[in-house]
Design an enzyme around this catalytic site. Structure first.
Site, short mmCIF file in Angstrom:
data_model
loop_
_atom_site.label_atom_id
_atom_site.label_comp_id
_atom_site.label_asym_id
_atom_site.label_seq_id
_atom_site.Cartn_x
_atom_site.Cartn_y
_atom_site.Cartn_z
CB CYS A 80 -0.86 -0.20 1.15
SG CYS A 80 -2.40 1.18 1.10
CG HIS A 190 -3.94 -3.42 2.59
ND1 HIS A 190 -3.25 -3.08 3.75
CD2 HIS A 190 -4.47 -2.39 2.27
CE1 HIS A 190 -3.26 -1.60 3.82
NE2 HIS A 190 -4.09 -1.33 2.63
CD GLU A 192 -2.05 -6.08 5.16
OE1 GLU A 192 -2.26 -5.27 5.66
OE2 GLU A 192 -1.67 -6.48 3.94
#
Length: 208
Positions: A80, A190, A192
């Site tokens: 990001c 992102h 994750e």
């Protein structure tokens, strides 16, 4: 892979817990650090970031991290805003005290291109939610991730498409979703928070 020395660079502007847990789910115990010795001795580096480019670059400079990142020899992956900081410059300079939108903030200058406010037409900003990426399925970072896979985005600024772009996304107009230059990589989304596709990207990075 669990024996890898993975260091998450403590930029002071990221949700480090979610990034750490994403790697723990892959069997890796990352270290969070801002210390030069830890960063230099790492096998792999993660550059996370949330917030604004102004605050993020200020933190990197205050923590003495800029030369460490620029001189990194091991694979590094930015998430990001962490990806955006790899670029040459960013238009995202506006603060409460300074609304001079013509100014630019200097980035790390590792990958080519400028971070610009997204041109989205009638679509809403920020670009928030799941969107598809497009790529030629040849780069090892994207092994096993078909073109058209979905990832989770939250941003209003993006890197223009350059010769270092590995994958694009379209939200009103195309932008760089994944960038790569030498040992430096970045993902605008992102990983994750991107489910199995995000986990596969992280595993691919560990495998580089």
């Amino acid at each position: 892979m669990s024996a890898q020395n993975l260091v998450i660079i403590d930029t002071g502007c990221a949700n480090l817990a979610s990034v750490r847990m994403a790697f723990e789910r892959l069997g890796v115990q990352p270290q969070v650090s801002r210390e030069a010795a830890d960063i230099e001795q790492a096998d792999k580096l993660i550059l996370p970031g949330v917030g604004t480019a102004v605050a993020a670059m200020k933190n990197l400079n205050e923590r003495g991290l800029v030369p460490l990142i620029r001189n990194a020899k091991q694979p590094l992956l930015g998430f990001c805003l962490g990806m955006q900081m790899l670029a040459e410059a960013s238009e995202e300079t506006m603060t409460d005290e300074d609304d001079n939108s013509s100014a630019l903030i200097e980035g790390l200058g590792i990958v080519p291109g400028r971070i610009r406010l997204m041109e989205v037409g009638n679509l809403r900003l920020p670009h928030m939610g799941w969107n598809q990426i497009a790529h030629d399925e040849t780069h090892p970072l994207l092994k096993g991730i078909p073109s058209g896979s979905y990832f989770y985005f939250v941003h209003s600024y993006a890197l223009e498409v350059t010769d270092a772009t590995l994958a694009t996304c379209d939200y009103g107009s195309p932008f760089t979703a994944i960038v790569g230059r030498d040992n430096f990589f970045g993902a605008q989304f992102h990983p994750e928070r991107s489910g199995p596709a995000g986990a596969r990207l992280l595993q691919n990075f560990l495998d580089l």
